[in-house]
Structure formats: C-alpha cells, structure tokens
Design an enzyme around this catalytic site. Structure first.
Site, PDB file in Angstrom:
ATOM      1  N   HIS A 286       0.817  -1.222   0.000  1.00 52.97           N
ATOM      2  CA  HIS A 286       0.000   0.000   0.000  1.00 52.97           C
ATOM      3  C   HIS A 286       0.848   1.269   0.000  1.00 52.97           C
ATOM      4  O   HIS A 286       0.359   2.354  -0.366  1.00 52.97           O
ATOM      5  CB  HIS A 286      -0.941   0.002   1.206  1.00 52.97           C
ATOM      6  CG  HIS A 286      -2.266   0.629   0.930  1.00 52.97           C
ATOM      7  ND1 HIS A 286      -2.439   1.731   0.108  1.00 52.97           N
ATOM      8  CD2 HIS A 286      -3.514   0.306   1.370  1.00 52.97           C
ATOM      9  CE1 HIS A 286      -3.713   2.061   0.062  1.00 52.97           C
ATOM     10  NE2 HIS A 286      -4.388   1.215   0.808  1.00 52.97           N
TER      11      HIS A 286
ATOM     12  N   ASP B 203      -9.281  -8.191 -18.176  1.00 56.43           N
ATOM     13  CA  ASP B 203      -9.676  -9.252 -19.112  1.00 56.43           C
ATOM     14  C   ASP B 203      -8.428  -9.727 -19.853  1.00 56.43           C
ATOM     15  O   ASP B 203      -7.912  -9.049 -20.729  1.00 56.43           O
ATOM     16  CB  ASP B 203     -10.716  -8.708 -20.088  1.00 56.43           C
ATOM     17  CG  ASP B 203     -11.138  -9.740 -21.125  1.00 56.43           C
ATOM     18  OD1 ASP B 203     -10.657 -10.895 -21.064  1.00 56.43           O
ATOM     19  OD2 ASP B 203     -11.936  -9.388 -22.009  1.00 56.43           O
TER      20      ASP B 203
END
Length: 443
Positions: free
Chosen positions: A162, A382
């Site tokens: 993070h 995708d």
C-alpha cells in the site's frame, strides 16, 4: 535462495494447491534507475503492508487446452512493468530514514500453482484466511502475483504494498497488464505519472485550523473484545433497491456511497446498542485527484486519498432519518478542497517527524469505516477470458471495516463485505434486512 525454497515448500505443503513454477519477471525494456520519495499520504498507508486481492475467472466454453498461456502472461507482465517500473523495485529506507521505492528493476515475484479445487468451491466469493493462504503469495520484499489453475477456471492472487499505490493505481496496473496479454503490441494503454512532488509538504508546513474538523489523521485501533467474524452482509443490493435507498436518503443529490453508508452506520449503532450519549464515528476516504487545483495528472501513480470522519451521538444516528445521516456524510466530503488536502499533507509530514504512526488492531465498537471501490474499473482485467466472476480482498479486514464493491454482473448492483463482531452479527443482519424491506415498502 533459501527463502525462495521455503516459500515454495510452504505453498506446496497445502493440500489443495501445489506450486508448479516460480520466478521474478523483470521489465521488458530498460527503465529509470532511481529512488522515488514517498509522499506523506504514502507513508500514512505504509503500515498497512501488502493488500491481498483475488480475481476469479471461469474457463471460456470455447477455450482450447492452451487457454492458460503462462509465457504470454509473463511476456505481458514484462511489458506492463516498463511504464509501471516502481513495481519491479523494492521498498527501502533512504539516507534520512524515510521510506522510498528503490527502482532497481529486480522484478515482481510470479508463481503458478495447480489446485484440485474448482471455482464453484468458492461460490460465496467472500474473504477468508483459506483464500489468503491458497491464492496470495507471501513475500517480504517484493510485490507478488500467483496464478492458480483449477478445474474449470483460474484464480489470480496478488499482493501489492500500500505504500506504493492506492486502489485506483492497482486497477490501472491490472488493466494495463491484461491489455498486453489480450492484445499484445496492439494494446492501447494509458501511461502512469510518477511525479509525486504535487503531494509533498509545503515549506514550511501550514495546517489550516478547520482542516482537522473532518480530516482523520490517525485511526484509533484498540484491542477488540471478543472474536471478529467476517461476513458478506445478507445480499447484494440491486439497482432498484439502491434507487429506493437513495430516494429515502435525500433524492438525486445523494450518492450511492452516502446512502448505503448511512444505512449501514445506523444499523451498526442499533445492533451494538450503544449508550445514547456515546460518540460514534463513520470514517471513509476521498480520492483527491480531481479535488486538487490544478487536478493531479491522469494516471497519477501513488496514494492520493485522504481519510475523513464524521461523528455524532449514538442516539442521533440510531433514531434520526437516513436523510440526516446521508447529508452529514455528503457535507463532510464536500468540505474537502485543495487547501484542506495540503493541510492534511503538512500535518502528516509534521506527525511523521514526531514519529506519530498509526497503530494496528481493530476499530472501537463505536466506529465503522467504509472502504468504497464503487465506480472503479475493478473488473476490467480481461486477459482474453472475459471479465472476472469476482474480485475482492482475499482475507478479512479488521473489525468494523466495510467494503462496497460494484457487482461483477455490471447490472448496477452493489456487494457489501464487512468484518463484524460475532456478538452482534445476528442482530445486525436482522436489522439490515428488516429496515431495508421496511424502507422499500414505504417507497
């Protein structure tokens, strides 16, 4: 080498998965060799460590035996790491002891494993320690990726620190990597911006006195009494149900986030049976990319979120109309402007010098924190197999944390995932169903 072997042995020892390949994927071309100084917003989130995410994919019906092409995935990753070159580096302490990213091109850890489990074994699609253990690699020094092939599908597990980036950048990276995998050299990608100077502290730092009224510099995380149970709250709120909730919460001027957060906050206060005069807080984050003047460049690579909080007496949140609570949330967000953002940066810079770092643990039982991924391109990764069936945090978050995620179906519905105390779980679920159905029937 010994640490790498230990990692492989730990994962191979799992009954459900076996590591087949492990390597570091480096950028496909030369990248800048330099250190990137972390901003105060980056340092604020550094102690969160690695964020474990999972993407579930079902094997396309028309796919051949070679639909899962490891070579293609690694080649695409190497191409993606050219513009996203900090992900191929390592966190280190700089000369002044401040964390920075050493852009040394050492690469991302990339693993491939095989599991006898199927996608349907995880059809509830909610975080669990098992998913964290099976699908997300444990790495101490580098961001990492793990592909697990299953009967009828594939799971992508990732762990990205993070301190390097927020959720917007994570999804930008996955969209870029998947585009290279799907379209090769024909891929159209948006390049990230690595200039973090806009989020540096001013010299000298100046904290506006009104800024701390809504800015939440630190999260109070005392020990939690009793066990914490992670649960997907009941159901997915459908598009028409969200419209009803927004209407009751104030109409067109109320966002989905404000309406759902107001409803959850009220249910939580009621389920916890808080003393009427107790102070309760709702905490959330705001993306400052478009708030700053001028706005941050498109594709800003780093953390560009500010922590906010709104508080009230428990009896007010438990008893007043949702429109009042949603308005409090909306007005808090609207107070964030360029000056407040710079005041927050300057405050964090001064706090860092005083060594005031956030603690770890769970939220107080009076508070709730809502993390929103609404509107983010969470399902755009995708790789040529279509959109993922699901994407979410692999392991439960701290007690009192709630995640709002757009449904993978793309139908405008929202999924709610939360960590909640075991003692109030049944009552909270009862209130959430009963109250929502009552509101829906009124509309």
């Amino acid at each position: 080498k010994r640490k790498k072997q230990q990692l492989l042995l730990e994962m191979a020892g799992e009954e459900e998965a076996q590591v087949m390949e492990s390597c570091f994927v480096t950028p496909a071309a030369d990248t800048p060799t330099r250190a990137i100084r972390l901003s105060p917003f980056d340092l604020m989130l550094a102690n969160r460590g690695y964020t474990p995410l999972v993407h579930f994919y079902r094997r396309p019906e028309t796919a051949g035996d070679d639909f899962f092409d490891v070579t293609r995935l690694k080649t695409a990753l190497g191409k993606a790491l050219v513009p996203f070159y900090p992900l191929a580096g390592r966190l280190r302490a700089g000369a002044d002891g401040r964390l920075e990213i050493d852009c040394n091109g050492k690469g991302m850890l990339f693993l491939v494993a095989h599991s006898r489990l199927t996608v349907d074994d995880f059809s509830d699609f909610k975080p669990s320690s098992k998913q964290r253990r099976l699908f997300v690699p444990h790495a101490n020094h580098s961001d990492s990726l793990l592909w697990t092939t299953q009967c009828g599908g594939v799971v992508l597990g990732s762990a990205i620190h993070h301190a390097a980036m927020d959720g917007s950048v994570v999804f930008h990276f996955f969209r870029t990597w998947s585009a290279f995998s799907r379209d090769g050299d024909r891929a159209m990608v948006n390049l990230p911006c690595h200039d973090r100077t806009r989020l540096s502290a001013r010299d000298p730092p100046v904290v506006h006195p009104d800024g701390l009224a809504v800015f939440s510099p630190k999260i109070n995380l005392p020990p939690q009494p009793g066990p914490v149970v992670n649960e997907v709250v009941g159901f997915t709120l459908a598009k028409d149900q969200l419209s009803t909730l927004k209407h009751i919460s104030g109409g067109d001027g109320v966002s989905t986030f404000s309406a759902v957060s107001a409803h959850l906050w009220q249910c939580m206060c009621l389920a916890r049976n808080l003393p009427p005069d107790a102070t309760t807080q709702l905490m959330f984050s705001a993306n400052v990319r478009r708030i700053m003047r001028p706005p941050l460049p498109d594709g800003y690579f780093g953390n560009a979120i500010i922590n906010l909080s709104v508080g009230d007496k428990a009896h007010a949140i438990a008893s007043r109309e949702l429109s009042y609570i949603a308005r409090r949330i909306r007005d808090t967000h609207r107070r964030v402007n360029d000056e407040l953002v710079h005041s927050a940066i300057d405050y964090l810079e001064l706090a860092k010098r005083d060594d005031e770092r956030p603690a770890t643990g769970n939220l107080p039982v009076t508070d709730i924190r809502v993390v929103s991924w609404l509107g983010m391109p969470s399902y755009d990764a995708d790789f040529s197999w279509g959109r993922p069936l699901a994407m979410f945090r692999a392991e439960p978050n701290r007690g009192g944390f709630v995640h709002l995620i757009d449904s993978a179906q793309g139908d405008g519905s929202v999924r709610i995932i939360m960590s909640i105390e075991a003692a109030i779980l049944s009552e909270f679920k009862r209130l959430l169903y009963a109250k929502f159905n009552m509101l829906y029937s009124k509309f």
